[in-house]
Write an enzyme that holds these catalytic residues in place. Sequence first.
Site, PDB file in Angstrom:
ATOM      1  N   ASP A  77       0.971  -1.179  -0.034  1.00  0.00           N
ATOM      2  CA  ASP A  77      -0.069   0.006  -0.029  1.00  0.00           C
ATOM      3  C   ASP A  77       0.762   1.228   0.034  1.00  0.00           C
ATOM      4  O   ASP A  77       0.502   2.342  -0.653  1.00  0.00           O
ATOM      5  CB  ASP A  77      -0.900  -0.138   1.278  1.00  0.00           C
ATOM      6  CG  ASP A  77      -0.271   0.070   2.547  1.00  0.00           C
ATOM      7  OD1 ASP A  77       0.570  -0.794   2.940  1.00  0.00           O
ATOM      8  OD2 ASP A  77      -0.508   1.110   3.164  1.00  0.00           O
ATOM      9  N   ASP A  80       5.405   0.324   3.518  1.00  0.00           N
ATOM     10  CA  ASP A  80       5.760  -1.112   4.285  1.00  0.00           C
ATOM     11  C   ASP A  80       5.725  -2.023   3.181  1.00  0.00           C
ATOM     12  O   ASP A  80       5.629  -1.919   1.986  1.00  0.00           O
ATOM     13  CB  ASP A  80       4.725  -0.952   5.303  1.00  0.00           C
ATOM     14  CG  ASP A  80       3.312  -0.895   4.904  1.00  0.00           C
ATOM     15  OD1 ASP A  80       3.073  -1.221   3.594  1.00  0.00           O
ATOM     16  OD2 ASP A  80       2.512  -0.338   5.992  1.00  0.00           O
ATOM     17  N   TYR A 228      -5.801   0.702   8.576  1.00  0.00           N
ATOM     18  CA  TYR A 228      -6.951   1.242   7.453  1.00  0.00           C
ATOM     19  C   TYR A 228      -8.387   0.400   8.405  1.00  0.00           C
ATOM     20  O   TYR A 228      -8.894  -0.030   7.735  1.00  0.00           O
ATOM     21  CB  TYR A 228      -6.765   0.216   6.259  1.00  0.00           C
ATOM     22  CG  TYR A 228      -5.602   1.025   5.579  1.00  0.00           C
ATOM     23  CD1 TYR A 228      -5.703   1.965   5.041  1.00  0.00           C
ATOM     24  CD2 TYR A 228      -4.359   0.220   5.352  1.00  0.00           C
ATOM     25  CE1 TYR A 228      -4.528   2.552   4.291  1.00  0.00           C
ATOM     26  CE2 TYR A 228      -3.262   0.776   4.961  1.00  0.00           C
ATOM     27  CZ  TYR A 228      -3.163   1.931   4.405  1.00  0.00           C
ATOM     28  OH  TYR A 228      -2.218   2.515   3.739  1.00  0.00           O
ATOM     29  N   GLU A 467       5.434   9.838   3.551  1.00  0.00           N
ATOM     30  CA  GLU A 467       5.341   8.485   2.768  1.00  0.00           C
ATOM     31  C   GLU A 467       4.536   8.472   1.767  1.00  0.00           C
ATOM     32  O   GLU A 467       3.207   9.148   1.759  1.00  0.00           O
ATOM     33  CB  GLU A 467       4.586   7.752   3.886  1.00  0.00           C
ATOM     34  CG  GLU A 467       4.337   6.073   3.508  1.00  0.00           C
ATOM     35  CD  GLU A 467       4.121   5.083   4.880  1.00  0.00           C
ATOM     36  OE1 GLU A 467       4.106   3.979   4.707  1.00  0.00           O
ATOM     37  OE2 GLU A 467       3.304   5.818   5.647  1.00  0.00           O
TER      38      GLU A 467
END
Length: 487
Positions: A77, A80, A228, A467
């Site tokens: 995603d 990571d 999430y 990120e």
Amino acid sequence: MGSLALLVLGLGLSLCLVFTGEAAEYNYKDALTKSILFFEGQRSGKLPPNQRMRWRGDSAISDGAAEHVDLTGGYYDAGDNVKFGFPMAFTTTMLSWSVVEFGGYMGDDLQHAKDAIRWATDYLLKATAHPGVLYVQVADPNMDHRCWERAEDMDTPRNVYKIDSAHPGSDVAAETAAALAAASIVFQPTDNSYSQLLLHTAMRVFDFADKYRGAYSDSLQSEVCPFYCSYSGYRDELLWAAAWLQRATGNASYVDYIQINGPNLGADDNDNIFSWDEKHAGARVLLAKEFLVNNVKSLEEYRGHADNFICSLLPGTSSSQYTPGGLLFTLSESNLQYVTSTTFLLFTYAQYLSDSKQVVRCANNVVTPTTIRTLAKRQVDYILGDNSLGMSYMVGYGAKFPQHIHHRGSSLPSIFNHPERISCDDGFNIGLNGNDPNPNILVGAVVGGPDNKDQFRDDRNDYSHSEPATYINAPLVGSLAFLAHSF
């Protein structure tokens, strides 16, 4: 003349002047190409021979094996090495919508965009292969986040998580249905059999989502929260998925479903956030087209909802905030995800209005498609460098862009340059906490972006701003395609 009238009248001029004082020119075609290339840097599984992000290698090629299911492929995603099904499905929906609306403007980038979609849909088909079960995540995120390692080196648990009738997840299931339905439209002209497989799977998964209602984070709390978690619940995803199935099938039964269930699914809620978690605004814009362009009169109310969404975004209104430099500011963590998703809706709704020769009225003041596009273009230009820092928030685009992004693979030596395994601890020392710029350029990645004062620290540890994520890029693809065609 009222203040809002003055605002709307001067919107085009003020948006051009508030940033740098002079117009800047951007190579939208180059940015489009790079925004799509980014997805190759997020691929999981065995990479194809035509892989262009050459510093990446094969990874997670046994995902699902312990559960006797093939869950290889798909996307990581963000920075990571977890495969989260909820944001992956939203990414797929938005990439598909970008192609559905603006694919004709993409030129030789169109095939790469379709490849990016298919990399996701092939995975989502595997995740939905068993009726009554949807695999929604691969890897223990808590364990993954304790390690800073390349995807090619992973030795953290690759646990598999699923929902079923006893452990429902209407949000992630409905988003998966939306993704498959939207993608079926993309592939229908060139691969009808694949398109039909996507569509029939979407219909089945939607029925499952609607029949067994519940939020997936209720049963997978520790595995998906706070990463999430389904903060907005599942009502928005059911409405969103029904809208996509109506678009993909033209079946009146989905219009009936929306008419009957819409009020209970939050169709009238007063919100203007559009993201991987909150889909109401997207559903309203999508359904507004059915009235504006296709004359589905029973969906007229959604034109009003979409108009209200546009009015809520005008600078100077109390419902939206902008930074001093003019960037839409929604939330402090990864704000550019809201900017790119909202900007896509602006361009898309402006297109629907143009096609139907309509305008939006905000407190009796006229907002034209041109005005809406001006606001949207201003947001894209800010991302590409028209801001007080002269910073492009797209990696690899422009002369100045983030060098220390919060991304494991980008921050560590490529496996091709350093084939020896890099341990978790060494990864933290070399990558996350190192001072050198990232050795691998994750071309096209858009990071979380500046704060509400237009400031940005190029710091790997500042993950909320540094990120990148697939769902930041996905809606930007469509906006850049429009701009590449128009400017």
